[in-house]
Design a protein around this motif. Sequence first.
Motif, PDB file in Angstrom:
ATOM      1  N   ALA A 224       0.461  -6.567   9.563  1.00  0.00           N
ATOM      2  CA  ALA A 224       0.728  -5.536   8.561  1.00  0.00           C
ATOM      3  C   ALA A 224       2.212  -5.204   8.497  1.00  0.00           C
ATOM      4  N   SER A 225       2.849  -5.036   9.653  1.00  0.00           N
ATOM      5  CA  SER A 225       4.259  -4.637   9.661  1.00  0.00           C
ATOM      6  C   SER A 225       5.182  -5.782   9.269  1.00  0.00           C
ATOM      7  N   GLN A 226       4.916  -6.971   9.791  1.00  0.00           N
ATOM      8  CA  GLN A 226       5.800  -8.101   9.535  1.00  0.00           C
ATOM      9  C   GLN A 226       5.568  -8.697   8.154  1.00  0.00           C
ATOM     10  N   GLY A 227       4.326  -8.609   7.678  1.00  0.00           N
ATOM     11  CA  GLY A 227       4.015  -9.207   6.380  1.00  0.00           C
ATOM     12  C   GLY A 227       3.975  -8.236   5.229  1.00  0.00           C
ATOM     13  N   GLY A 228       4.112  -6.937   5.519  1.00  0.00           N
ATOM     14  CA  GLY A 228       4.110  -5.957   4.442  1.00  0.00           C
ATOM     15  C   GLY A 228       2.744  -5.721   3.835  1.00  0.00           C
ATOM     16  N   LEU A 229       1.683  -5.847   4.631  1.00  0.00           N
ATOM     17  CA  LEU A 229       0.324  -5.651   4.142  1.00  0.00           C
ATOM     18  C   LEU A 229      -0.239  -4.334   4.650  1.00  0.00           C
ATOM     19  N   GLY A 230      -1.270  -3.829   3.955  1.00  0.00           N
ATOM     20  CA  GLY A 230      -2.054  -2.743   4.502  1.00  0.00           C
ATOM     21  C   GLY A 230      -2.950  -3.262   5.604  1.00  0.00           C
ATOM     22  N   ALA A 231      -3.411  -2.354   6.465  1.00  0.00           N
ATOM     23  CA  ALA A 231      -4.214  -2.757   7.620  1.00  0.00           C
ATOM     24  C   ALA A 231      -5.471  -3.533   7.232  1.00  0.00           C
ATOM     25  N   TRP A 233      -6.038  -5.513   4.700  1.00  0.00           N
ATOM     26  CA  TRP A 233      -5.675  -6.871   4.276  1.00  0.00           C
ATOM     27  C   TRP A 233      -5.147  -7.701   5.436  1.00  0.00           C
ATOM     28  N   ALA A 234      -4.493  -7.046   6.389  1.00  0.00           N
ATOM     29  CA  ALA A 234      -4.071  -7.769   7.596  1.00  0.00           C
ATOM     30  C   ALA A 234      -5.283  -8.285   8.356  1.00  0.00           C
ATOM     31  N   THR A 235      -6.342  -7.484   8.405  1.00  0.00           N
ATOM     32  CA  THR A 235      -7.573  -7.919   9.064  1.00  0.00           C
ATOM     33  C   THR A 235      -8.208  -9.083   8.325  1.00  0.00           C
ATOM     34  N   VAL A 236      -8.214  -9.018   7.013  1.00  0.00           N
ATOM     35  CA  VAL A 236      -8.750 -10.129   6.214  1.00  0.00           C
ATOM     36  C   VAL A 236      -8.001 -11.418   6.533  1.00  0.00           C
ATOM     37  N   LEU A 237      -6.684 -11.343   6.591  1.00  0.00           N
ATOM     38  CA  LEU A 237      -5.900 -12.550   6.870  1.00  0.00           C
ATOM     39  C   LEU A 237      -6.224 -13.120   8.239  1.00  0.00           C
ATOM     40  N   LEU A 238      -6.330 -12.273   9.261  1.00  0.00           N
ATOM     41  CA  LEU A 238      -6.616 -12.774  10.606  1.00  0.00           C
ATOM     42  C   LEU A 238      -8.007 -13.385  10.696  1.00  0.00           C
ATOM     43  N   ASP A 554       4.791  18.450   3.474  1.00  0.00           N
ATOM     44  CA  ASP A 554       4.875  17.611   2.274  1.00  0.00           C
ATOM     45  C   ASP A 554       5.599  16.303   2.594  1.00  0.00           C
ATOM     46  N   VAL A 555       6.543  16.380   3.521  1.00  0.00           N
ATOM     47  CA  VAL A 555       7.339  15.213   3.923  1.00  0.00           C
ATOM     48  C   VAL A 555       7.367  15.159   5.450  1.00  0.00           C
ATOM     49  N   ILE A 556       7.138  13.968   5.981  1.00  0.00           N
ATOM     50  CA  ILE A 556       7.162  13.754   7.435  1.00  0.00           C
ATOM     51  C   ILE A 556       8.108  12.598   7.726  1.00  0.00           C
ATOM     52  N   VAL A 557       9.025  12.797   8.660  1.00  0.00           N
ATOM     53  CA  VAL A 557       9.871  11.692   9.118  1.00  0.00           C
ATOM     54  C   VAL A 557       9.585  11.469  10.593  1.00  0.00           C
ATOM     55  N   LEU A 558       9.351  10.220  10.958  1.00  0.00           N
ATOM     56  CA  LEU A 558       8.885   9.875  12.294  1.00  0.00           C
ATOM     57  C   LEU A 558       9.767   8.785  12.899  1.00  0.00           C
ATOM     58  N   GLN A 559       9.956   8.884  14.205  1.00  0.00           N
ATOM     59  CA  GLN A 559      10.697   7.862  14.940  1.00  0.00           C
ATOM     60  C   GLN A 559       9.805   7.327  16.076  1.00  0.00           C
ATOM     61  N   GLU A 560      10.188   6.197  16.599  1.00  0.00           N
ATOM     62  CA  GLU A 560       9.405   5.500  17.638  1.00  0.00           C
ATOM     63  C   GLU A 560       7.958   5.324  17.197  1.00  0.00           C
ATOM     64  N   VAL A 561       7.800   4.810  16.011  1.00  0.00           N
ATOM     65  CA  VAL A 561       6.461   4.550  15.482  1.00  0.00           C
ATOM     66  C   VAL A 561       6.036   3.158  15.929  1.00  0.00           C
ATOM     67  N   ASN A 562       4.950   3.120  16.659  1.00  0.00           N
ATOM     68  CA  ASN A 562       4.438   1.869  17.218  1.00  0.00           C
ATOM     69  C   ASN A 562       3.563   1.153  16.199  1.00  0.00           C
ATOM     70  N   ARG A 563       3.795  -0.141  16.038  1.00  0.00           N
ATOM     71  CA  ARG A 563       2.945  -0.966  15.186  1.00  0.00           C
ATOM     72  C   ARG A 563       2.568  -2.238  15.945  1.00  0.00           C
ATOM     73  N   ALA A 590      12.584  -1.557  13.298  1.00  0.00           N
ATOM     74  CA  ALA A 590      13.687  -1.683  14.246  1.00  0.00           C
ATOM     75  C   ALA A 590      13.206  -2.567  15.388  1.00  0.00           C
ATOM     76  N   ALA A 591      14.057  -2.740  16.391  1.00  0.00           N
ATOM     77  CA  ALA A 591      13.694  -3.530  17.573  1.00  0.00           C
ATOM     78  C   ALA A 591      13.150  -4.891  17.137  1.00  0.00           C
ATOM     79  N   ASP A 592      11.874  -5.188  17.488  1.00  0.00           N
ATOM     80  CA  ASP A 592      11.285  -6.482  17.165  1.00  0.00           C
ATOM     81  C   ASP A 592      10.522  -6.460  15.850  1.00  0.00           C
ATOM     82  N   GLY A 593      10.581  -5.356  15.115  1.00  0.00           N
ATOM     83  CA  GLY A 593       9.856  -5.248  13.851  1.00  0.00           C
ATOM     84  C   GLY A 593       8.527  -4.551  13.979  1.00  0.00           C
ATOM     85  N   GLN A 594       8.075  -4.291  15.190  1.00  0.00           N
ATOM     86  CA  GLN A 594       6.810  -3.589  15.409  1.00  0.00           C
ATOM     87  C   GLN A 594       7.043  -2.195  15.985  1.00  0.00           C
ATOM     88  N   PHE A 595       8.205  -1.655  15.696  1.00  0.00           N
ATOM     89  CA  PHE A 595       8.638  -0.374  16.240  1.00  0.00           C
ATOM     90  C   PHE A 595       9.738   0.112  15.319  1.00  0.00           C
TER      91      PHE A 595
END
Length: 752
Positions: A224-231, A233-238, A554-563, A590-595
Amino acid sequence: MDVPASTSPGPAAAAESGGSAAAGRAPLVALLAVVTVFAVEGLRTSGPPLDHVAGAGGVAVAALVALLVYLIPVLVGPLVGWLGARRATSAAVLLLVGLRLLEQAVPTPGFGTALATTVVGLGALVLVSAQVVRIGRRGFALGIVLGGALDVAVRSAFGSWDPAWRPGLLPWLYTVVVCALLVVLLARTARTFAPAAGEVRSFAVLGPYLALYVLILGSPAFVASQGGLGAPWATVLLLFGVLLAIEAIGRDRRLPGRYLWIVGLVLLGAVAAALYLPGVPALIAVLVGQVAAALLLARLPAAYRPVGAPVEDDDARAATETHRPGSTVRPASTGSAARTSVRIERSTGPRTEAEPDGSSGGRRAEPGSGGSPGGRRADSGSGGSSSGRRVGVPGGGMRPRPRSSVPPTSPVRRRTPALGFAAAGLGAGLGFVLVVLLYQASYDLPLPFDNRFLPLAGAVLVALPAVLGYRSTVDTEPASPDRRGGLLAPLAGVPAVLLIVPVVLLLTTPAPAHPSATADSVRLVTWNLHYGVNDDAAVDPAAIAATLRSQHPDVIVLQEVNRGWPIGGGTDLAEWLSRALGMPYVWSPAADGQFGNVIMSSLPMSQVRTGPLPYGQGPQRRSYARATVQLPGGHGLTVCTAHLQNITEHHATRDAEIDTLLGHCAGHAPVVVAGDFNSMPGWPEIAKFDRAGLVSAQDSTGHAGELTSPTDTPKYRPDWIFGSDDVSFNDFRIVHSTASDHFPLATTVRLG
């Protein structure tokens, strides 16, 4: 003596026999699949406790603890030496069931339960694999691949939050049902277990394979994170990738062993493309990687019977028999190319029926039963079936099962099964932890190379056993009248059925959140999520969602989001929180793309931009995100977030990061810049925001003395909300939640 002629079965009989054998093998493959589900779940569950050790004692201490823990699977060797492979396999599976139930029973999987379940899961996986591989190379590969499909579907159904972490009735129901299924499958298959022989040490490849699976090939969060898909659709692909992998397993006979090195290169290239090429190339690479890995597992040397190795299974049709002095070995064709039986004759002594490993099983033949000592028909199959010849056996000794295409005078090279299992357990544990641990530890303990080289090394380790071992092995896969049916037919449809899970998720997408914003004000929250791990080293995204919801943002900004990070339990926090809160999000990897960083909003967003920040002294690549939210009155508010370098001494790196961040955000007034800037009040880095004309929400509302991290004993104030001079702040609060190691900051932003 005379040997009676044998006849070949007709096509109909062969087909019927093949179908019956396939039906008998299916429970064994299913057993391996379910053990795989628990094993990979345990690997993800072990990440947060080990990360907690790193937070308390440092990365070096955590690395030492992890190495010691993942050395424990080596004990499958002594276990096999003590109980034998058959009893050890049953014991390991039952122990895994007990630990998994205990893990679900405790409020939070603690250090002991999580790690015990993990190492027992790895040991059980090695032992069950050694039993399943006896039915042929396809059965082993199919069991591992199907286990991955089940795991992907279960995690998708639970929103990537593993049931082991979740309270409530549904996770308990799932756990009880799967544990009961595992016990039933064990009861159906345990009687077919046999002492293992052959290259069991090759199952060490399970370690690096599972590392690739957890990081990439079985991670919906990665896709989902690396391919830009929703969760969903990521499951469908796998799951589609699993279907392709099963198709490849069914056709692998067409691949000559000398070309396996090409498959290894394909896997290496697929892993590299998945890591370095986001978007569609990453999606294609994951599919290719799933297929290549399945082919390599299907050609694992353990899935073959080395020349001279004893056979412990009636379905394995290529093996050898030790030629003892005074014995005569007589091959007898049954009319099928896949069946060759032998008999041994001795001069004197009582008859015994040998155990599959060649040792006496202690069952003596009744005197006079089955004819004279020279004329007893040996049992060559389970259930007392007979397919051999009548032979005179001097001494009465008898080995009913050996079948061979090699000269009978070839000596057998005996191996100690316990040593092979010890090597397999050691490789399974260390092969996983060395890839994953170093991959994750590199963000606090810089490596002299790109940490993405570690999954590439894992791909090489997956390929090497098949590439180097094919020359010294012979195929044990039984001949089948239906090359595309047999074992594959009953189980190949499982991934297709599992596609119902993402379909249900798509059909039950929550309604969008209703904004509480006014024409000139919005409620904003910023929070460092510590990749979803709380003070108790538990993964609890529900607590995060509840804390956010309580502030009516109304707006949330988050850091260290794990994917998908293993140390965060493999969850996809961006997708989970988006679904739970009914807010779409902007993802800034950031980092390896999953964070990375996230902006979520119940208001429309436009002018979205994300990008990297200067790397500087490292050790982690950082990023920023920017979006303009549209207020109900038609006004726009630019919102920016970032997570800056965390090493205290790296002031120059933070200076460069702030310059880049302000360059992208400060000129878009009205603007709010919020995040974890890892800078304290009075530091030169904070002065840069002051010079840019930005005002601190915390300071301007009279909360300057309140600290935000760590939550157990707050000592620091690294989290900030800044606004341009055309915005004002009120109703500021620091929310005392322990769902992360930082407290969230909430405020109302008013334009003008």
